[in-house]
Design an enzyme around this catalytic site. Structure first.
Site, PDB file in Angstrom:
ATOM      1  N   ASP A 127     -12.300  -4.076   5.728  1.00 33.64           N
ATOM      2  CA  ASP A 127     -12.788  -3.408   6.859  1.00 33.64           C
ATOM      3  C   ASP A 127     -12.217  -1.838   6.690  1.00 33.64           C
ATOM      4  OD1 ASP A 127      -9.928  -4.408   7.220  1.00 33.64           O
ATOM      5  OD2 ASP A 127     -10.344  -3.974   9.301  1.00 33.64           O
ATOM      6  N   GLU A 191      -8.065  -6.092   8.912  1.00 34.49           N
ATOM      7  CA  GLU A 191      -6.759  -5.461   8.785  1.00 34.49           C
ATOM      8  C   GLU A 191      -6.589  -4.462   9.696  1.00 34.49           C
ATOM      9  OE1 GLU A 191      -3.441  -2.756   7.201  1.00 34.49           O
ATOM     10  OE2 GLU A 191      -5.477  -2.361   7.842  1.00 34.49           O
TER      11      GLU A 191
END
Ligand SMILES: *[C@@H]1O[C@H](CO)[C@@H](O)[C@H](O)[C@H]1NC(C)=O
Ligand SMILES: *[C@@H]1O[C@H](CO)[C@@H](O)[C@H](O)[C@H]1NC(C)=O
Length: 432
Positions: A127, A191
């Site tokens: 991400d 994350e």
């Protein structure tokens, strides 16, 4: 790296002085084995093109993490399909098990031939933080190659690691590589939002399976180039800890009233003044004073009190939204298998780097979810970073040179093979 914290690298100067001696430790045992069955990290012209094209494709999938409620699930799912397509050997090898965890994160279990060797883990996340087009030389989700660089959000943080790990493994498998030491690859999808749905679930799953890891390698620090005046040569910093974090909410309650007769001071004015005072009084830098561990612990317990003192206004209330402590310092002595493997691999892949030093990551990473699985967590991205590149992480014009990215693949290709040595982590003191 998790927002809104970024790795502050100014510390490196102090750390270099403290730890320069450590970098000259001896090599690892078991070299004889690896020399005999080694697969050279040489890639064909066709493979080199495939390496960079695979990263470009990954950059084009907008796996943006906006908030806990808002992330692009279409893109996250598409990313899963993408890696299936690009790394067919990884997904079809009999000794590799793939699981999707928390709907979008990926866990690979690579079964080694020698069950007596403790497994390790390679960690990364796919991400990214948002990027609007403003200020970018090329659109942030284009993955365009220009003047030897691949441009786009995630080229340094952290799709480069995701793709490099899988690509290195794919290339090893094509060459009939069978690891001796088992390892896990954990690829998180949130994350940037603290990893609660990805890394944390993977960690819980492995804990439930009773897994203990020899070490973990995650993102974090880099090969630092031009960060410290007077140090011309690049040096490698392996982060052995990271700071804790605290999110505070400041609140001011005032008596409501009509805007035609405003009070001398409004709640907005009071809170703005509080923020301004905080901005003008940065937290003291304690890293240079006394033992590192102590300094970090002090930072943790003093933060709230410090903020209250600076604001110095009883009308401002403080609410701790969430907080966590700094991470324990991972060992970096001669016996620390993960640290020594990284050091050895850095020295072979980056011959121009003569100093390898432990350091601190002031940003946060997914690795903090794995502290129950190992004491040996190392945050290191095998990529050359210049101050300009550092600013681009979570900023504008994030990019990686094609050469640097290929070297990252080569590094992981070497690291995986180096990890097959017999050396086992033996009990050690966590001393500085
Ligand atoms: C979400 O991702 C898909 C591709 O997977 C993309 O087509 C779409 O534009 C993205 N949505 C937003 C809001 O960025
Ligand atoms: C570590 O294990 C303890 C005890 O089982 C548990 O309470 C804690 O949540 C775990 N921590 C993490 C980060 O998984």
């Amino acid at each position: 790296m998790g927002r809104p914290y970024v790795c502050v690298l100014a510390l490196a100067a102090v750390l270099l002085l403290v730890f320069a001696t450590v970098s000259r430790s001896k090599g690892l045992r078991g070299r004889e084995h690896q020399e005999t069955s080694r697969i050279p990290s040489q890639f064909s012209e066709e493979e080199r093109v495939a390496i960079k094209e695979a990263l470009k494709g990954a950059i084009q999938i907008p796996t943006v993490s906006l908030s806990q409620e808002e992330y692009n699930t279409t893109a996250l799912a598409e990313f899963g399909e993408y890696i299936h397509k690009v790394f067919p050997t990884v997904f079809s090898t009999s000794f590799i098990q793939h699981e999707t965890v928390g709907s979008y994160s990926h866990l690979f279990t690579v079964q080694g031939s020698d069950a007596s060797l403790q497994p390790y883990m390679l960690l990364a996340h796919f991400d990214v933080v948002p990027a609007s087009k403003e200020g970018w030389e090329v659109p942030p989700f284009s993955g365009l190659e220009r003047e030897g660089f691949i441009h786009g959000r995630g080229t340094l943080d952290n799709k480069n690691s995701v793709m490099a790990i899988l690509h290195a493994l794919e290339l090893l498998l094509i060459r009939n590589y069978i690891p001796r030491r088992s390892f896990f690859i954990s690829l998180g999808h949130d994350e940037e939002l603290s990893g609660m749905n990805g890394a944390q679930k993977i960690s819980a799953l492995l804990q439930a399976r009773g897994i203990q890891l020899a070490f973990i390698v995650d993102e974090g620090s880099f090969i630092l180039n031009g960060f410290i005046p007077n140090i011309k040569k690049p040096f490698a910093m392996i982060s052995v800890s990271e700071k804790g974090a605290i999110n505070l909410m400041l609140q001011v309650n005032m008596t409501p009233g009509h805007s035609s007769a405003p009070p001398k001071e409004t709640s907005i004015g009071i809170i703005a003044a509080a923020i301004s005072r905080l901005e003008q009084t940065p937290m003291p830098n304690m890293f240079g004073s006394g033992p590192l561990e102590m300094a970090v612990q002090q930072l943790a317990s003093e933060v709230l009190e410090f903020v209250k003192n600076v604001v110095a206004d009883d009308r401002v209330q403080f609410h701790v939204l969430n907080a966590f402590d700094p991470l324990p310092i991972s060992p970096f002595d001669d016996q620390a298998l993960g640290y020594q493997l990284l050091r050895q691999t850095i020295q072979s892949v980056f011959p121009e780097v003569s100093i390898v030093t432990p350091g601190f990551c002031i940003g946060n990473t997914d690795s903090r979810h794995f502290t129950n699985l190992t004491t040996d967590i190392y945050r290191f991205n095998p990529v050359n970073l210049h101050p300009e590149g550092f600013k681009s992480i979570h900023g504008i014009n994030e990019k990686i040179s094609v050469q640097d990215y290929e070297t990252q693949v080569k590094f992981i290709f070497e690291l995986i093979q180096n990890a097959d040595i017999d050396g086992r982590p033996v009990p050690h003191l966590h001393e500085l």
